[in-house]
Scaffold this active site. Structure first.
Site, PDB file in Angstrom:
ATOM      1  N   SER A  76       6.523   3.806  13.005  1.00 42.01           N
ATOM      2  CA  SER A  76       5.101   3.948  13.291  1.00 42.01           C
ATOM      3  C   SER A  76       4.899   4.704  14.596  1.00 42.01           C
ATOM      4  O   SER A  76       5.733   4.630  15.516  1.00 42.01           O
ATOM      5  CB  SER A  76       4.516   2.538  13.411  1.00 42.01           C
ATOM      6  OG  SER A  76       3.279   2.580  14.076  1.00 42.01           O
ATOM      7  N   PHE A 109       9.968  -0.540   3.168  1.00 45.72           N
ATOM      8  CA  PHE A 109       8.572  -0.716   3.587  1.00 45.72           C
ATOM      9  C   PHE A 109       8.258  -2.163   3.927  1.00 45.72           C
ATOM     10  O   PHE A 109       7.218  -2.438   4.528  1.00 45.72           O
ATOM     11  CB  PHE A 109       7.623  -0.304   2.446  1.00 45.72           C
ATOM     12  CG  PHE A 109       7.758   1.124   2.025  1.00 45.72           C
ATOM     13  CD1 PHE A 109       7.024   2.120   2.660  1.00 45.72           C
ATOM     14  CD2 PHE A 109       8.609   1.496   0.990  1.00 45.72           C
ATOM     15  CE1 PHE A 109       7.142   3.438   2.288  1.00 45.72           C
ATOM     16  CE2 PHE A 109       8.735   2.819   0.609  1.00 45.72           C
ATOM     17  CZ  PHE A 109       8.002   3.787   1.258  1.00 45.72           C
ATOM     18  N   TYR A 136       0.824  -1.214   0.000  1.00 46.89           N
ATOM     19  CA  TYR A 136       0.000   0.000   0.000  1.00 46.89           C
ATOM     20  C   TYR A 136       0.864   1.274   0.000  1.00 46.89           C
ATOM     21  O   TYR A 136       0.834   2.070  -0.947  1.00 46.89           O
ATOM     22  CB  TYR A 136      -0.924  -0.044   1.220  1.00 46.89           C
ATOM     23  CG  TYR A 136      -1.730   1.213   1.454  1.00 46.89           C
ATOM     24  CD1 TYR A 136      -2.374   1.863   0.405  1.00 46.89           C
ATOM     25  CD2 TYR A 136      -1.858   1.732   2.743  1.00 46.89           C
ATOM     26  CE1 TYR A 136      -3.121   3.012   0.637  1.00 46.89           C
ATOM     27  CE2 TYR A 136      -2.618   2.870   2.977  1.00 46.89           C
ATOM     28  CZ  TYR A 136      -3.232   3.513   1.916  1.00 46.89           C
ATOM     29  OH  TYR A 136      -3.964   4.646   2.141  1.00 46.89           O
ATOM     30  N   LEU A 166       5.581  -6.938   8.112  1.00 52.10           N
ATOM     31  CA  LEU A 166       4.213  -7.320   8.491  1.00 52.10           C
ATOM     32  C   LEU A 166       3.658  -6.203   9.355  1.00 52.10           C
ATOM     33  O   LEU A 166       4.398  -5.601  10.137  1.00 52.10           O
ATOM     34  CB  LEU A 166       4.237  -8.643   9.259  1.00 52.10           C
ATOM     35  CG  LEU A 166       4.888  -9.818   8.517  1.00 52.10           C
ATOM     36  CD1 LEU A 166       4.966 -11.051   9.425  1.00 52.10           C
ATOM     37  CD2 LEU A 166       4.133 -10.148   7.235  1.00 52.10           C
ATOM     38  N   GLY A 205      -6.612  -3.447  23.201  1.00 51.31           N
ATOM     39  CA  GLY A 205      -5.335  -2.845  22.818  1.00 51.31           C
ATOM     40  C   GLY A 205      -5.450  -1.457  22.206  1.00 51.31           C
ATOM     41  O   GLY A 205      -4.438  -0.790  21.995  1.00 51.31           O
ATOM     42  N   ASP A 231      10.062  -7.224  -3.483  1.00 52.89           N
ATOM     43  CA  ASP A 231       8.876  -7.582  -2.694  1.00 52.89           C
ATOM     44  C   ASP A 231       8.692  -9.084  -2.791  1.00 52.89           C
ATOM     45  O   ASP A 231       8.883  -9.670  -3.855  1.00 52.89           O
ATOM     46  CB  ASP A 231       7.646  -6.835  -3.271  1.00 52.89           C
ATOM     47  CG  ASP A 231       6.471  -6.786  -2.301  1.00 52.89           C
ATOM     48  OD1 ASP A 231       6.006  -7.867  -1.888  1.00 52.89           O
ATOM     49  OD2 ASP A 231       6.014  -5.682  -1.969  1.00 52.89           O
ATOM     50  N   LYS A 266       9.304  -2.319  15.771  1.00 46.41           N
ATOM     51  CA  LYS A 266       9.626  -1.027  15.131  1.00 46.41           C
ATOM     52  C   LYS A 266      10.664  -0.268  15.956  1.00 46.41           C
ATOM     53  O   LYS A 266      11.606   0.312  15.411  1.00 46.41           O
ATOM     54  CB  LYS A 266       8.359  -0.176  14.968  1.00 46.41           C
ATOM     55  CG  LYS A 266       7.370  -0.687  13.941  1.00 46.41           C
ATOM     56  CD  LYS A 266       7.889  -0.538  12.525  1.00 46.41           C
ATOM     57  CE  LYS A 266       6.891  -1.002  11.485  1.00 46.41           C
ATOM     58  NZ  LYS A 266       7.470  -1.181  10.149  1.00 46.41           N
ATOM     59  N   TYR A 319       4.390  -5.721  17.554  1.00 42.80           N
ATOM     60  CA  TYR A 319       4.628  -4.948  16.330  1.00 42.80           C
ATOM     61  C   TYR A 319       5.409  -3.671  16.654  1.00 42.80           C
ATOM     62  O   TYR A 319       6.433  -3.371  16.038  1.00 42.80           O
ATOM     63  CB  TYR A 319       3.279  -4.610  15.677  1.00 42.80           C
ATOM     64  CG  TYR A 319       3.364  -3.602  14.554  1.00 42.80           C
ATOM     65  CD1 TYR A 319       3.826  -3.971  13.297  1.00 42.80           C
ATOM     66  CD2 TYR A 319       2.964  -2.271  14.749  1.00 42.80           C
ATOM     67  CE1 TYR A 319       3.896  -3.037  12.263  1.00 42.80           C
ATOM     68  CE2 TYR A 319       3.020  -1.343  13.731  1.00 42.80           C
ATOM     69  CZ  TYR A 319       3.489  -1.732  12.489  1.00 42.80           C
ATOM     70  OH  TYR A 319       3.558  -0.806  11.477  1.00 42.80           O
ATOM     71  N   ASP A 360      12.615 -12.041  -0.844  1.00 43.60           N
ATOM     72  CA  ASP A 360      12.430 -11.717   0.567  1.00 43.60           C
ATOM     73  C   ASP A 360      13.617 -10.877   1.058  1.00 43.60           C
ATOM     74  O   ASP A 360      14.760 -11.139   0.669  1.00 43.60           O
ATOM     75  CB  ASP A 360      12.357 -13.031   1.365  1.00 43.60           C
ATOM     76  CG  ASP A 360      11.783 -12.823   2.744  1.00 43.60           C
ATOM     77  OD1 ASP A 360      10.643 -13.265   2.984  1.00 43.60           O
ATOM     78  OD2 ASP A 360      12.477 -12.222   3.597  1.00 43.60           O
ATOM     79  N   LEU A 375      -9.923   1.090   9.734  1.00 41.91           N
ATOM     80  CA  LEU A 375     -11.195   1.794   9.609  1.00 41.91           C
ATOM     81  C   LEU A 375     -11.560   2.156   8.164  1.00 41.91           C
ATOM     82  O   LEU A 375     -12.656   1.848   7.699  1.00 41.91           O
ATOM     83  CB  LEU A 375     -11.151   3.069  10.476  1.00 41.91           C
ATOM     84  CG  LEU A 375     -12.418   3.913  10.447  1.00 41.91           C
ATOM     85  CD1 LEU A 375     -13.603   3.144  11.016  1.00 41.91           C
ATOM     86  CD2 LEU A 375     -12.214   5.211  11.226  1.00 41.91           C
TER      87      LEU A 375
END
Ligand code: NAD
Ligand code: UDP
Length: 338
Positions: free
Chosen positions: A126, A82, A13, A85, A295, A33, A154, A150, A60, A201
């Site tokens: 993130s 980028f 994305y 997961l 969470g 990718d 990061k 996750y 990979d 969302l």
């Protein structure tokens, strides 16, 4: 000759939109990718949008041989990383997969970059690195205490980059702490294509507006927020893509590293997003209230000052444009990439 940027996860994305922004800014993106969360048909669309014969390495990031092949042919200006997961929920169930893919993947990539003398990295970090807000908006010096695997991964990567840069004065990175990327390229040719039931969302709302799902479940209606629903800093994916170009130019110009928020600096509630999407699409988005999602934080948004000062970048697109472009993508590609 255009400077080449290796884009890992470039069919995903955010990576795909970044390829378009890089090409537009005069760089030549080369994609690596493993297609674990992307379709090969994205490549055709990228070629169509950029007019460039973008090269794909189907591999990979943990595969040293494949990285050598991707980095050996020509000088590489930078790696935009980028590949990874990204589901917080899944990371709680499969933490080791997340550490392996994301943290080990980045270590292998940094080793390969060192072997080939590649000195710059843009890294998709993130806002989850901050954890429970001690104050809002989050500034870059807010304590870093991620609460899920996750986010821990990061942060581990940010620490690894920091140490790698300390050990090699020629190496510089930008750790880009994304808030909530949404929307799509205005052409409607590339966008977000989640597999199965969307967790996020905006893609869920888009599928409700298009009639593919009956109602949106709003997770929580009694948060301590203006309307009781969760608040996030939604950011147009093209603004985010352009921020990567600004960050690359920063590294080229300043020869130093940076960790920086990429958000608009303002929050919107779930109900505000629903309303904006209904207006943009002209379709109803029926909702039902559901319990809070485990969470979830009640609210957070970015202090976007540092990005403006250091990168000269500010988000230019508002919620209306995010919804309009998400809707164009959804209505032109009801089944995503096929
Ligand atoms: P995405 O899943 O759409 O894209 C990731 C891409 O990386 C996919 O094309 C996938 O096939 C590829 N990939 C995954 N593991 C790989 C590996 N080991 N080797 C090679 N390729 C691999 O996700 P996205 O939304 O585009 O996110 C991109 C990056 O941004 C991720 O690192 C994610 O953690 C980070 N990020 C995303 C968000 C968000 O809300 N989308 C927010 C903050 C940070
Ligand atoms: N959300 C919701 N229903 C959904 C998906 C998300 O009410 O089906 C809410 C969620 O509780 C949060 C906001 O929307 O307040 C953004 O969630 P998303 O998963 O997109 O991003 P994140 O939680 O990772 O910031």
């Amino acid at each position: 000759m255009a400077a080449t940027v290796l884009v890992t996860g470039g069919l995903g994305y955010v990576g795909s939109h970044c390829c378009v922004a890089l090409a537009h800014a005069g760089y030549e993106p080369v994609v690596l990718d493993n297609l674990s969360n992307a379709r090969e048909s994205v490549l055709e669309r990228l070629r169509e949008l950029t007019g460039a014969a973008i090269e794909l390495h189907r591999a990979d990031v943990r595969d040293a041989g494949a990285l050598d092949r991707a980095l050996a042919n020509r000088p590489i200006e930078a790696v935009a990383h980028f590949a990874g997961l990204k589901s917080v929920r899944e990371s709680v169930e499969r933490p080791l997969d997340y550490f392996d893919n994301n943290v080990n993947g980045t270590a292998r990539l940094l080793e390969a970059m060192a072997r080939h003398g590649v000195r710059r990295m843009l890294f998709s970090s993130s806002a989850t690195v901050y954890g429970v807000p001690q104050r809002l908006p989050y500034t870059e010096d807010h304590p870093l205490e991620p609460v899920n695997p996750y986010g821990c991964g990061k942060l581990a990567i940010e620490r690894m980059l920091e140490r790698a840069a300390a050990a090699n004065p020629d190496f510089h990175y930008a750790a880009l702490r994304y808030f909530n990327p949404v929307g799509a390229h205005p052409s409607g040719r590339i966008g977000e294509d989640p597999r199965g039931v969307p967790e996020n969302l905006l893609p869920y709302v888009a599928q409700v507006a298009s009639g593919q799902r009956p109602t949106l479940r709003v997770f929580g209606k009694d948060y301590d927020t203006p309307d009781g629903t969760g608040v996030r800093d939604y950011l147009h994916v093209m603004d985010l893509a352009e921020a990567h170009v600004a960050a690359l130019r920063f590294l080229e110009r300043e020869h130093r590293s940076i960790a920086v928020n990429l958000g608009t600096g303002r929050g919107h509630s779930v109900l505000e997003v629903v309303k904006a999407f209904e207006a943009a699409s002209g379709r109803p988005v029926p909702i039902e209230f559901a319990p809070r999602r485990a969470g979830d934080l009640p609210e957070y948004w970015a202090d976007a000052t540092l990005a403006a000062q250091e990168l000269g970048w500010r988000a230019a697109r508002g919620l209306e444009e995010m919804c309009r472009d998400a809707w164009r993508w959804q209505s032109q590609n009801p089944d995503g990439y096929v």
